[in-house]
Design an enzyme around this catalytic site. Structure first.
Site, PDB file in Angstrom:
ATOM      1  N   GLU A   7       1.093  -1.176  -0.056  1.00 59.04           N
ATOM      2  CA  GLU A   7      -0.142   0.395   0.080  1.00 59.04           C
ATOM      3  C   GLU A   7       0.676   1.232  -0.183  1.00 59.04           C
ATOM      4  O   GLU A   7       0.758   2.376   0.341  1.00 59.04           O
ATOM      5  CB  GLU A   7      -0.496  -0.125   1.088  1.00 59.04           C
ATOM      6  CG  GLU A   7      -1.789  -1.766   1.285  1.00 59.04           C
ATOM      7  CD  GLU A   7      -3.180  -1.169   0.318  1.00 59.04           C
ATOM      8  OE1 GLU A   7      -3.390   0.165   0.092  1.00 59.04           O
ATOM      9  OE2 GLU A   7      -4.060  -1.490  -0.040  1.00 59.04           O
ATOM     10  N   HIS A   8       2.168   1.117  -0.801  1.00 62.04           N
ATOM     11  CA  HIS A   8       3.077   2.174  -1.435  1.00 62.04           C
ATOM     12  C   HIS A   8       2.423   3.824  -1.456  1.00 62.04           C
ATOM     13  O   HIS A   8       2.560   4.755  -1.123  1.00 62.04           O
ATOM     14  CB  HIS A   8       4.246   2.316  -0.767  1.00 62.04           C
ATOM     15  CG  HIS A   8       4.216   1.921  -3.337  1.00 62.04           C
ATOM     16  ND1 HIS A   8       3.055   1.071  -3.791  1.00 62.04           N
ATOM     17  CD2 HIS A   8       5.525   2.640  -3.902  1.00 62.04           C
ATOM     18  CE1 HIS A   8       3.318   1.235  -5.543  1.00 62.04           C
ATOM     19  NE2 HIS A   8       4.531   2.001  -5.373  1.00 62.04           N
TER      20      HIS A   8
END
Length: 88
Positions: A7-8
């Site tokens: 989930e960068h």
């Protein structure tokens, strides 16, 4: 080697997200590194992934690649999630 992206881009504004995804794509391509990108953004999964693996309750419930992945849309991907919820 493996690059894990969890989930960068989830907490970024849209402009910064685009910049980071451009940088990420270039880095992956230049280094030819296998990458696992965890995302809840269906469009990102379709646009950036070579393969889409869908998990439910810790188990792989679908693995989409090749021509099937190329034809995938947000709506068709959402139908898969809906079907999983109905079965669960």
């Amino acid at each position: 080697d493996l690059l894990l992206l969890d989930e960068h881009t989830s907490a970024l504004d849209p402009k910064t997200k685009i910049s980071l995804m451009d940088y990420t794509s270039k880095t992956i391509e230049d280094s030819n590194i296998t990458t696992l990108m965890v995302t809840h953004n269906l469009q990102d999964a379709i646009e950036y992934g070579d393969r889409i693996i869908i998990m439910h309750q810790g188990k792989i419930v679908d693995d989409i690649s090749g021509s099937e992945k190329d034809l995938m849309t947000k709506d068709s991907l959402m139908r898969i999630f809906t079907k999983i919820d109905e079965v669960a």
